[in-house]
Design an enzyme around this catalytic site. Structure first.
Site, short mmCIF file in Angstrom:
data_model
loop_
_atom_site.label_atom_id
_atom_site.label_comp_id
_atom_site.label_asym_id
_atom_site.label_seq_id
_atom_site.Cartn_x
_atom_site.Cartn_y
_atom_site.Cartn_z
N GLU A 1 0.78 -1.28 -0.02
CA GLU A 1 -0.09 -0.74 0.44
C GLU A 1 0.91 1.12 0.23
OE1 GLU A 1 -2.34 -0.67 3.61
OE2 GLU A 1 -0.95 0.38 5.07
N HIS B 1 -1.20 8.31 15.11
CA HIS B 1 -2.08 6.92 15.48
C HIS B 1 -3.72 7.16 16.66
CE1 HIS B 1 -2.17 2.23 16.16
NE2 HIS B 1 -2.95 2.90 17.28
N LYS C 1 3.57 1.58 22.19
CA LYS C 1 2.89 2.77 23.39
C LYS C 1 3.01 3.43 24.13
CE LYS C 1 -1.21 1.99 20.01
NZ LYS C 1 -2.24 0.70 20.61
N GLU D 1 -7.32 0.66 14.31
CA GLU D 1 -6.34 1.19 14.26
C GLU D 1 -5.93 1.89 12.50
OE1 GLU D 1 -3.18 -0.75 16.09
OE2 GLU D 1 -3.45 -1.22 14.50
N ASN E 1 -7.82 -4.79 15.95
CA ASN E 1 -6.92 -5.47 17.46
C ASN E 1 -8.35 -5.73 17.63
OD1 ASN E 1 -4.82 -4.55 16.92
ND2 ASN E 1 -5.05 -2.78 17.90
N ARG F 1 -9.65 -7.62 20.88
CA ARG F 1 -9.43 -8.22 22.10
C ARG F 1 -9.64 -6.90 22.88
NH1 ARG F 1 -4.52 -5.27 22.19
NH2 ARG F 1 -2.86 -5.50 20.18
N ARG G 1 1.60 4.38 30.66
CA ARG G 1 2.12 2.94 30.90
C ARG G 1 3.19 3.41 31.63
NH1 ARG G 1 1.64 0.19 25.90
NH2 ARG G 1 -0.61 0.41 24.96
C1 MV4 Z 1 2.29 2.39 8.09
C2 MV4 Z 1 2.91 3.27 7.95
C3 MV4 Z 1 2.85 4.52 6.83
N1 MV4 Z 1 2.06 3.69 5.59
N2 MV4 Z 1 1.21 1.90 6.76
C4 MV4 Z 1 3.51 -0.30 11.76
C5 MV4 Z 1 2.80 -1.34 12.99
C6 MV4 Z 1 1.65 -1.39 12.59
N3 MV4 Z 1 0.49 -1.72 12.53
C7 MV4 Z 1 1.02 -1.01 10.82
N4 MV4 Z 1 2.12 0.58 11.03
C8 MV4 Z 1 3.12 1.47 10.15
N5 MV4 Z 1 2.20 1.51 8.55
C9 MV4 Z 1 1.48 3.05 5.43
N6 MV4 Z 1 0.47 2.20 4.45
C10 MV4 Z 1 3.48 3.60 9.17
C11 MV4 Z 1 3.70 3.04 10.27
C12 MV4 Z 1 4.41 3.00 11.63
C13 MV4 Z 1 2.87 3.19 12.80
C14 MV4 Z 1 1.98 2.92 12.41
C15 MV4 Z 1 1.93 2.69 13.74
C16 MV4 Z 1 2.16 3.33 14.85
C17 MV4 Z 1 3.87 3.48 15.11
C18 MV4 Z 1 4.60 3.44 14.05
C19 MV4 Z 1 5.48 4.02 13.71
C20 MV4 Z 1 6.41 3.23 12.62
C21 MV4 Z 1 5.47 2.91 11.21
#
Ligand code: MV4
Length: 451
Positions: free
Chosen positions: A200, A208, A237, A275, A290, A292, A338
Site C-alpha cells: 500500500e 495513530h 505505546k 486502528e 485488534n 481484543r 504506561r
Molecule cells: C504504515 C505506515 C505508513 N504508511 N502504513 C506500523 C505498525 C503497523 N501496525 C502499521 N505500521 C505502519 N503502517 C502505511 N501505509 C507507518 C506505520 C508505522 C506506525 C504506525 C502506527 C504507530 C507507529 C508507527 C511507527 C512506525 C511506522
C-alpha cells in the site's frame, strides 16, 4: 450469566478482569506461572491455579494447561486479556469445542478482522477508508511494480499476518520493491507461518488514531470514540489519550461510525479496536483491527463512562449491548501513562527486581491500574509494564496538569521506572500543543542522547 470465569493472563489486566467479575457477582479463577506464584494480585482471585514454569510457552501460552485448569475448576468462560492467547482464533475455537465460552470474538469473526488482508476487504465493503494498494495479497514482483506505478512511491510491503511493525518494508523505488517482494514473503512465512504480503501507499508523517468498538451476539455494534496513541517508541505505546487532540469532531464521527459498521459487518462480538493513521489534513486510513481488549482501554472508559471489560463479559454471556450509539457521549479528556520497569536514560533497559518504595498517587480524577505494590518483585520473564496511570480532566489542559501532579506524587524504588520520562513529557511544549506524530518520541530521545 457466567458463575465462574477463568483469567488466562497475569498482572494488571488479570486484576482488571477480576475486579469486573467481582462487581458482576462472578467467581474468578486466575492461572499463574511459577514466576508469578507470590504475586499479591492472585489473592484477589477466588481460586489461583499454577499452570507451569515462567517462560510464557510453558504457562500463559500453553493452551492444553489452560483448558485443563478451566475444566478442573469448572469455569464457564475464559477471559484472555491482551497479549498471550487473546488474538488466537485457534484458542477461541478450542474453547468452543470444550464448551467453554471465550470472552471475545468467535473464531470466524477473528478470522475476518484479525487478518490484515481480510480486514481490508471487509473495510472497503463497509466504506471504511483504507490506503490505496493491492487488492488482497500480491504474488510476484511484476504485479507489485504495476500497482506501485499506479499509486506512486513510496510504498510499504506488509505481511498479512504481521503485527506490531514486524514484517514491514518501505520501498522508495521500483528496484527496491522488486528485490523486497520475495524477501518479504519468505520472511513472513518463517515468522508467521503465512507468506501472504500486500502493498500500500506509505505515509511518512502521521498520527495513530484508533477507534474503540464493541459488538454483541445480536448483530449490534457501537463505537466509543477514538484514542490518539501517537506517542510511541519501537511500536510500544508510551502515552495514550482520548479524545484525539485537535481532531475535527464531524470528521472523526464519520470515521468512528465507519469503524462500528465494519465490526457489525463481521458479526463480531466483544471489544475491537480499529486502528487508523491520520495525515496532516486529517484524512484517515485504516491499518488493522485488534480483536481484543487493549492496554489503553481505560482512557475511553473515563471519557464515555462505559466499563469496557464488564460489557465484554456481558456480551460474551449473550446479553444485548446495554447502550445505543446515541447514549455514548464524550465527557472531558483522559490521558494514560504506561509505567514500565525500565531505565529510559539507559536505552529503556529493563529494571526487574524488588520494589521497596511504592507511594501511589490518588485523588479526584486519578486512576492507577496496577498489580504492583511495596514488596512486589517484578519478574524478568514478561513485559516490563507494571501499571498504568490514567487521569481525567474537564479538558486536555486540566488532564495534563492532573497527570503531572499525580506523577509527582508517585514514588517507586529502587527499581527504575518510566515515571520521570512521563513527567518530562507532560511538560514538553510539543506534547502540550497536541498532535505530535508517530515518530516524535524517537526523534526527541535521539536529540536528548546527543546523537
Ligand atoms: C504504515 C505506515 C505508513 N504508511 N502504513 C506500523 C505498525 C503497523 N501496525 C502499521 N505500521 C505502519 N503502517 C502505511 N501505509 C507507518 C506505520 C508505522 C506506525 C504506525 C502506527 C504507530 C507507529 C508507527 C511507527 C512506525 C511506522
Amino acid at each position: 450469566m457466567f458463575s465462574k470465569v477463568l483469567i488466562a493472563n497475569r498482572g494488571e489486566i488479570a486484576l482488571r478482569i477480576m475486579r469486573a467479575c467481582k462487581e458482576l457477582g462472578i467467581e474468578t479463577v486466575c492461572v499463574y506461572s511459577t514466576a508469578d506464584k507470590d504475586a499479591p494480585y492472585l489473592k484477589h482471585a477466588d481460586e489461583a491455579i499454577c499452570i507451569g514454569e515462567g517462560p510464557a510457552k510453558d504457562s500463559y501460552l500453553n493452551i492444553s494447561r489452560i483448558i485443563s485448569a478451566a475444566e478442573v475448576t469448572n469455569a464457564d468462560a475464559i477471559h484472555p486479556g491482551y497479549g498471550f492467547l487473546s488474538e488466537r482464533a485457534d484458542f477461541s475455537e478450542i474453547c468452543r469445542s470444550c464448551k467453554i465460552e471465550f470472552i471475545g470474538p468467535s473464531p470466524e469473526a477473528m478470522g475476518k478482522l484479525g487478518d490484515k488482508v481480510e480486514a481490508k476487504r471487509y473495510a472497503k465493503a463497509a466504506k471504511v477508508p483504507v490506503f490505496p494498494g493491492s487488492e488482497g495479497a500480491v504474488e510476484e514482483a511484476d504485479e507489485a511494480a504495476e500497482i506501485a506505478e499506479e499509486i506512486g512511491y513510496p510504498v510499504i510491503i506488509k505481511a498479512a499476518a504481521g503485527g506490531g511493525g514486524r514484517g514491514m518494508r518501505i520501498c522508495r523505488n521500483e528496484a527496491t520493491l522488486r528485490t523486497n517482494i520475495a524477501k518479504a514473503q519468505q520472511e513472513a512465512l518463517a515468522a508467521f507461518g503465512n507468506g501472504a504480503v500486500f502493498i500500500e501507499k506509505f505515509l511518512e508523517h502521521a498520527r495513530h488514531v484508533e477507534v474503540q468498538c464493541i459488538g454483541d451476539k445480536h448483530g449490534n455494534a457501537i463505537h466509543l470514540w477514538e484514542r490518539d496513541c501517537s506517542m510511541q517508541r519501537r511500536h510500544q505505546k508510551v502515552i495514550e489519550e482520548a479524545p484525539g487532540p485537535g481532531i475535527d469532531r464531524k470528521k472523526i464521527e464519520k470515521v468512528c461510525e465507519a469503524a462500528a459498521r465494519l465490526v457489525k459487518s463481521a458479526d463480531y462480538s466483544g471489544a475491537a479496536t480499529v486502528e487508523f493513521l491520520m495525515d496532516a489534513d486529517q484524512n484517515f486510513y485504516m491499518l488493522e483491527v485488534n480483536t481484543r481488549v487493549q492496554v489503553e482501554h481505560p482512557v475511553t472508559e473515563y471519557i464515555t463512562g462505559v466499563d469496557i471489560v464488564k460489557t465484554s463479559i456481558l456480551v460474551a454471556a449473550g446479553e444485548k449491548l446495554p447502550y445505543k450509539q446515541k447514549d455514548i457521549h464524550v465527557n472531558g479528556h483522559a490521558i494514560e501513562c504506561r509505567i514500565n520497569a525500565e531505565d529510559h536514560t539507559k536505552d529503556f533497559m529493563p529494571s526487574a527486581g524488588g520494589i521497596e518504595t511504592w507511594r501511589a498517587p490518588g485523588g479526584l480524577g486519578v486512576r492507577l491500574d496496577t498489580h504492583a505494590c511495596a514488596g512486589y518483585r517484578v519478574p524478568p520473564n514478561y513485559d516490563s509494564m507494571i501499571g498504568k496511570l490514567i487521569c481525567w480532566g474537564e479538558d486536555r489542559e486540566a488532564a495534563i496538569a492532573r497527570t503531572l501532579r499525580a506523577l509527582e506524587e508517585f514514588e517507586v524504588g529502587p527499581i527504575k521506572t518510566t515515571i520521570p520520562l512521563h513527567a518530562e513529557l507532560m511538560q514538553n511544549s510539543d506534547f502540550r500543543k497536541g498532535g505530535v506524530d508517530i515518530h516524535y518520541l524517537e526523534r526527541l530521545l535521539k536529540s536528548a542522547s546527543g546523537v
